[in-house]
Write an enzyme that holds these catalytic residues in place. Structure first.
Site, short mmCIF file in Angstrom:
data_model
loop_
_atom_site.label_atom_id
_atom_site.label_comp_id
_atom_site.label_asym_id
_atom_site.label_seq_id
_atom_site.Cartn_x
_atom_site.Cartn_y
_atom_site.Cartn_z
N ALA A 18 0.81 -1.22 0.00
CA ALA A 18 0.00 0.00 0.00
C ALA A 18 0.85 1.27 0.00
O ALA A 18 0.32 2.37 0.04
CB ALA A 18 -0.94 0.00 1.20
N ARG A 23 9.24 8.86 -2.83
CA ARG A 23 10.65 9.15 -3.12
C ARG A 23 11.11 8.58 -4.45
O ARG A 23 12.22 8.86 -4.91
CB ARG A 23 11.54 8.64 -1.98
CG ARG A 23 11.53 9.63 -0.80
CD ARG A 23 11.99 8.97 0.47
NE ARG A 23 13.36 8.50 0.37
CZ ARG A 23 13.90 7.60 1.19
NH1 ARG A 23 13.18 7.07 2.17
NH2 ARG A 23 15.15 7.23 1.04
N GLY A 149 14.01 -0.39 12.55
CA GLY A 149 13.63 -0.86 13.88
C GLY A 149 14.75 -1.73 14.43
O GLY A 149 15.41 -2.45 13.68
N ARG A 324 14.89 -9.82 -31.60
CA ARG A 324 13.67 -9.26 -31.00
C ARG A 324 12.65 -10.38 -30.74
O ARG A 324 12.85 -11.52 -31.15
CB ARG A 324 13.13 -8.18 -31.93
CG ARG A 324 14.04 -6.94 -31.96
CD ARG A 324 13.58 -5.93 -32.99
NE ARG A 324 12.18 -5.62 -32.83
CZ ARG A 324 11.39 -5.17 -33.80
NH1 ARG A 324 11.88 -4.99 -35.02
NH2 ARG A 324 10.12 -4.92 -33.57
C1 UD1 Z 1 9.42 -0.93 8.79
C2 UD1 Z 1 9.49 -1.59 10.17
C3 UD1 Z 1 10.92 -1.44 10.70
C4 UD1 Z 1 11.90 -2.03 9.73
C5 UD1 Z 1 11.72 -1.44 8.33
C6 UD1 Z 1 12.55 -2.19 7.34
C7 UD1 Z 1 7.30 -1.31 11.23
C8 UD1 Z 1 6.50 -0.52 12.19
N1 UD1 Z 1 8.57 -0.92 11.06
O1 UD1 Z 1 9.66 0.45 9.00
O2 UD1 Z 1 11.05 -2.06 11.95
O3 UD1 Z 1 13.23 -1.84 10.17
O4 UD1 Z 1 10.34 -1.54 7.91
O5 UD1 Z 1 12.55 -1.52 6.11
O6 UD1 Z 1 6.79 -2.27 10.67
N2 UD1 Z 1 2.69 -0.16 4.72
C9 UD1 Z 1 1.37 -0.30 4.38
N3 UD1 Z 1 0.45 0.39 5.10
C10 UD1 Z 1 0.79 1.18 6.14
C11 UD1 Z 1 2.13 1.33 6.45
C12 UD1 Z 1 3.08 0.63 5.72
O7 UD1 Z 1 1.03 -1.02 3.45
O8 UD1 Z 1 -0.13 1.76 6.75
C13 UD1 Z 1 3.70 -0.91 3.94
C14 UD1 Z 1 4.59 0.02 3.14
O9 UD1 Z 1 4.10 0.15 1.82
C15 UD1 Z 1 5.93 -0.70 3.13
C16 UD1 Z 1 5.92 -1.49 4.41
O10 UD1 Z 1 4.57 -1.58 4.82
O11 UD1 Z 1 6.02 -1.63 2.05
C17 UD1 Z 1 6.78 -0.84 5.48
O12 UD1 Z 1 6.24 0.40 5.81
P1 UD1 Z 1 7.18 1.66 6.07
O13 UD1 Z 1 6.32 2.79 6.44
O14 UD1 Z 1 8.14 1.82 4.97
O15 UD1 Z 1 7.93 1.14 7.38
P2 UD1 Z 1 9.33 1.60 7.93
O16 UD1 Z 1 9.18 2.84 8.68
O17 UD1 Z 1 10.34 1.54 6.84
#
Ligand code: UD1
Ligand code: CA
Length: 455
Positions: A18, A23, A149, A324
């Site tokens: 989602a 970026r 995390g 091709r």
């Molecule tokens: C998350 C982890 C973190 C980890 C990191 C690795 C959590 C709370 N944190 O952080 O511990 O080190 O990934 O890259 O899980 N997403 C949704 N819906 C939402 C929120 C997120 O579908 O409401 C999906 C995003 O599209 C993404 C993934 O979940 O693919 C991770 O979400 P993101 O917000 O990037 O988490 P991080 O802060 O990177």
């Protein structure tokens, strides 16, 4: 990819897709960007299928018909769920509640933007559950842990995961990080997820809080380690290029392990589905698009570009060949420099050695195409086919105006524009007869006052 089976345990994979991916600076959603010619989402779908997941749920953002379409294409059996508000990773997993309640042994959570995870690694997470863990998180040790995390360990068990933004200075000093991938005991998954609150700086429902919840419920929580390469998450084009590089080095290694020689591996680019046989030689600077296979003993010379092409055993292509979609070279065919082939079957042993375009054609065995021959397959509206019988010889610089048939063993004289079918074993010639005017050049020079001036 081989499918690893764990027949006794039913597994659901929930893939979070989602994310907006702002970026990326793209009109395309992030998970549809490609690595090795395949969307990141499709990579994850292939890995979970190979790891034995029979249920697949994909959580997409509202109105993301493009992501849904790719999900249906790559995994027709998958179920799609919409997360209507982005309230955190735990909230996103709960969008797939209707699938989770179906009663699985293993519930896996993966991110659609983390495309390089191997089925073996997913299997190790599943093995931790089979060994009695209630939760297993996939950890890694990045060069720079900022932003991730942190996995906080206590007596060899995972005590909690702390998001970077919520971590104390001591916690931030921990180098062991959360990749985001997690496996949950399917019988407990729903109650764990529903117990997660949003008491943190981001006011989000963190999936990572499932660890603390599981611990207080008396469940065992475990860490499985992966290499940083495997869990690389893609947030921008720079990380996309890094993922591509890792993927390419895997493909090159596999090709070499299977018996191909790559003279300069770092300059050869494969597609996710490229198949390369034994004793194949691939010279420097070769690019494969999707849908290619190269049979045993074939050679792809330097600077060639292939896409949707089949190269038969012992055949050679290039240097500077362009194959091709639908180019199908039989055994021992020779395609030389500056030759383009499209939607054409080239019979065994045929030669198209120099500077030719062969499109929408069928060439029999042993055909020889002289330099500069062109199949004129397109009149601006329609495409038409050219058929050339076995052992026919097409003289250099001929134009074959399709639709047209050249019979077996026929000859076409050099420079001929062929507009009608040629019978087997006949000679076709269509060009202005040569005339010769004795001493003409001498008279011409005299008329112009002697030798041309050298400037
Ligand atoms: C998350 C982890 C973190 C980890 C990191 C690795 C959590 C709370 N944190 O952080 O511990 O080190 O990934 O890259 O899980 N997403 C949704 N819906 C939402 C929120 C997120 O579908 O409401 C999906 C995003 O599209 C993404 C993934 O979940 O693919 C991770 O979400 P993101 O917000 O990037 O988490 P991080 O802060 O990177
Ligand atoms: Ca992220």
């Amino acid at each position: 990819m081989t499918t690893i089976s764990t027949p006794s345990r039913r597994c659901l994979a929930v893939i979070l897709a989602a994310g907006e991916g702002t970026r990326m600076r793209s009109t395309r959603p992030k998970v549809l960007h490609e690595v090795g010619g395949r969307s990141m989402l499709a990579h994850v779908l292939a890995s979970v299928a190979a790891a034995g997941a029979e249920g697949i749920s994909i959580v997409v953002g509202p109105g993301r018909e493009d992501v849904a379409a790719e999900a249906r294409r790559a995994a027709p059996g998958a179920e799609l769920f919409v997360q209507s508000e982005r309230l955190g990773t735990a909230h996103a997993v709960l969008a797939a509640r209707a699938a989770i309640v179906n009663g699985y042994d293993d519930v896996l959570v993966l991110f659609g933007d983390t495309p390089l995870v191997l089925p073996e690694t997913i299997q190790r997470l599943r093995a931790a559950l089979a060994d009695g863990a209630g939760l297993a998180a996939l950890g890694f040790e990045p060069a720079d842990p900022t932003g991730y995390g942190r996995l906080l360990m206590q007596d060899g068990e995972l005590a909690a995961i702390r998001e970077h933004k919520d971590a104390s200075p001591e916690e931030r000093a921990v180098g062991l990080c959360n990749s985001g991938l997690m496996a949950l005991d399917g019988r407990r998954a729903l109650s764990l997820l529903e117990s997660i609150g949003r008491d943190n700086v981001q006011r989000e429902y963190y999936l990572t809080d499932a660890v603390a919840v599981a611990r207080s419920a008396g469940l065992r929580t475990q860490v499985v380690l992966a290499s940083p390469d495997e869990v690389l998450g893609v947030n921008d084009r720079i990380q996309l290029a890094a993922a591509e590089a890792i993927f390419q080095s895997r493909m090159r290694r596999t090709a070499m392990e299977n018996g191909a020689t790559l003279t300069a591996p770092d300059t050869v680019f494969f597609s996710h589905d490229t198949r390369v046989g034994r004793d194949v030689l691939i010279e420097p600077n070769v690019v494969f698009g999707p849908g290619c296979s190269v049979a045993d003993g074939a050679t792809i010379h330097a600077f060639s570009h292939l896409e949707g092409a089949t190269v038969g055993s012992g055949a050679t292509a290039g240097p500077f060949a362009r194959l091709r979609p639908g180019a199908d070279l039989g055994a021992n065919v020779k395609v030389g420099n500056f030759v383009e082939i499209k939607a054409s079957r080239i019979g065994a042993g045929a030669k198209v050695s120099h500077l030719s375009y062969i499109g929408d054609a069928t060439l029999g065995e042993g055909v020889n195409i002289g330099a500069g021959t062109i199949t004129c397959n397109y009149d601006g509206f329609n495409k038409a086919r050219t058929e050339i019988g076995a052992n026919a010889f097409i003289g250099s610089n001929s134009s074959l105006v399709a639709p047209v048939r050249i019979g077996e063993g026929a000859f076409v004289g050099s420079g001929t524009v062929v507009t009608r079918d040629v019978a087997p074993d006949a000679l076709a010639l269509a060009r202005t007869p040569q005339v010769e005017k004795p001493a003409w050049a001498q008279r011409f020079r005299r008329m112009n006052g002697g030798k041309p001036k050298v400037r």
